[in-house]
Design an enzyme around this catalytic site. Structure first.
Site, PDB file in Angstrom:
ATOM      1  N   ASN A 198      50.218  37.096  39.350  1.00 39.88           N
ATOM      2  CA  ASN A 198      49.828  35.800  39.909  1.00 39.88           C
ATOM      3  C   ASN A 198      48.333  35.645  39.619  1.00 39.88           C
ATOM      4  O   ASN A 198      47.502  36.169  40.358  1.00 39.88           O
ATOM      5  CB  ASN A 198      50.102  35.761  41.419  1.00 39.88           C
ATOM      6  CG  ASN A 198      49.545  34.501  42.059  1.00 39.88           C
ATOM      7  OD1 ASN A 198      49.251  33.530  41.354  1.00 39.88           O
ATOM      8  ND2 ASN A 198      49.403  34.501  43.373  1.00 39.88           N
TER       9      ASN A 198
ATOM     10  N   SER B 248      46.957  43.645  47.096  1.00 43.78           N
ATOM     11  CA  SER B 248      46.039  44.676  46.619  1.00 43.78           C
ATOM     12  C   SER B 248      46.726  45.818  45.869  1.00 43.78           C
ATOM     13  O   SER B 248      46.288  46.977  45.958  1.00 43.78           O
ATOM     14  CB  SER B 248      45.180  45.206  47.779  1.00 43.78           C
ATOM     15  OG  SER B 248      44.352  44.178  48.278  1.00 43.78           O
TER      16      SER B 248
HETATM   17  C1  PEP Z   1      48.717  37.539  45.601  1.00 46.64           C
HETATM   18  O1  PEP Z   1      47.908  36.669  45.891  1.00 46.64           O
HETATM   19  O2  PEP Z   1      49.906  37.244  45.363  1.00 46.64           O
HETATM   20  C2  PEP Z   1      48.248  38.909  45.567  1.00 46.64           C
HETATM   21  C3  PEP Z   1      49.115  39.858  45.680  1.00 46.64           C
HETATM   22  O3  PEP Z   1      46.906  39.075  45.442  1.00 46.64           O
HETATM   23  P1  PEP Z   1      46.115  40.496  45.373  1.00 46.64           P
HETATM   24  O4  PEP Z   1      46.863  41.374  44.412  1.00 46.64           O
HETATM   25  O5  PEP Z   1      44.748  40.128  44.894  1.00 46.64           O
HETATM   26  O6  PEP Z   1      46.118  41.064  46.744  1.00 46.64           O
END
Ligand code: PEP
Length: 255
Positions: free
Chosen positions: A9, A212
């Protein structure tokens, strides 16, 4: 046996040359990582570029959101048919960054899930708890309610056409991923809830963890029995980091 899936994403990031480097790098870096599926969700204007570069390759692409309407006076929105016209196979539905800004309710997320399936898309339906809900021990209750929006809107069988993603809001973009044990508990809880309605759908449904995920924590997440892959935000902005996550998913599936 559910095939692992890793979804990028990339949110509101990218540029034509930057996307090209990412997509070409990803194609090369996952060439021999054949035991998992990969999807990239880029901002809508770049879906044409995805189609041009990824057509006839093993990497699929999708939208980050979509309207439940086919056409009409919905300024700034994109219809399911527009996504399929640009070759999308997937669409993210109900991401917390859309829910939290008030654009999305459980009901409208459920309606979009149904609209995506009707258009031939595989919706990636996001559920997740806030930090406050987590600290109050309400994760099960909140995610249960979010998931039920689909079950009530279009029946549990329709889940077979999509992907579910548990994304705790407190883990998104914070660098503080859920522990593999916590993620496994919630994914197992959601799968059991679905199994009460339809055991086959529950058994075959791919459920992802997001929040994350990075190249260091992904292997331990992907070896959990109910974690079928990851929805990856920040780490997908670094091509080599994202390739490492994809490769870890493929390796976890192969062992
Ligand atoms: C997300 O926004 O779908 C996401 C998982 O972001 P991050 O990996 O930065 O936590």
């Amino acid at each position: 046996m559910r095939k692992k899936l890793v979804v990028a994403n990339r949110k509101m990031n990218g540029s034509i040359p930057g996307n090209r480097a990412f997509l070409e790098g990803l194609l090369q870096g996952t060439q021999d990582a054949i035991h998992a599926d990969y999807v990239v969700c880029l901002p809508h204007p770049y879906l044409y570029q995805c189609k041009a570069l990824l057509h006839n390759t093993p990497i699929a692409w999708g939208g980050q959101n979509m309207s439940r309407y086919d056409s009409g006076p919905y300024t700034g929105s994109v219809s399911p048919g527009m996504l399929t016209e640009f070759g999308c196979e997937y669409a993210i539905i109900g991401h917390s960054e859309r829910r939290s800004r008030g654009h999305e309710t459980n009901q409208s997320a459920g309606e979009r899930f149904e609209a995506a399936v009707k258009a031939g898309l595989k919706p990636i339906f996001c559920v997740g708890d806030t930090l406050e809900e987590y600290e109050q021990g309400k994760t099960d209750e909140v995610t249960f309610r979010q998931l039920n929006a689909i079950i009530e809107q279009s029946g549990v069988e329709n889940l077979a056409n999509g992907i579910l993603a548990y994304e705790p809001i407190w883990a998104i973009g914070t660098g503080k991923a859920a522990t593999p044990e916590h993620a496994q508990n919630i994914l197992g809880f959601l799968r059991n809830h679905i199994a009460e309605h339809n055991a086959e759908v529950a058994q075959n449904l791919r459920i992802l963890y997001g929040g994350s995920v990075n190249s260091k924590n992904c292997a331990s997440l992907f070896t959990m029995p109910d974690i079928d892959g990851g929805l990856v935000g920040t780490a997908s902005l670094d091509t080599q980091e994202f390739i490492a996550i994809c490769r870890a998913a493929s390796e976890a599936a192969a062992t």
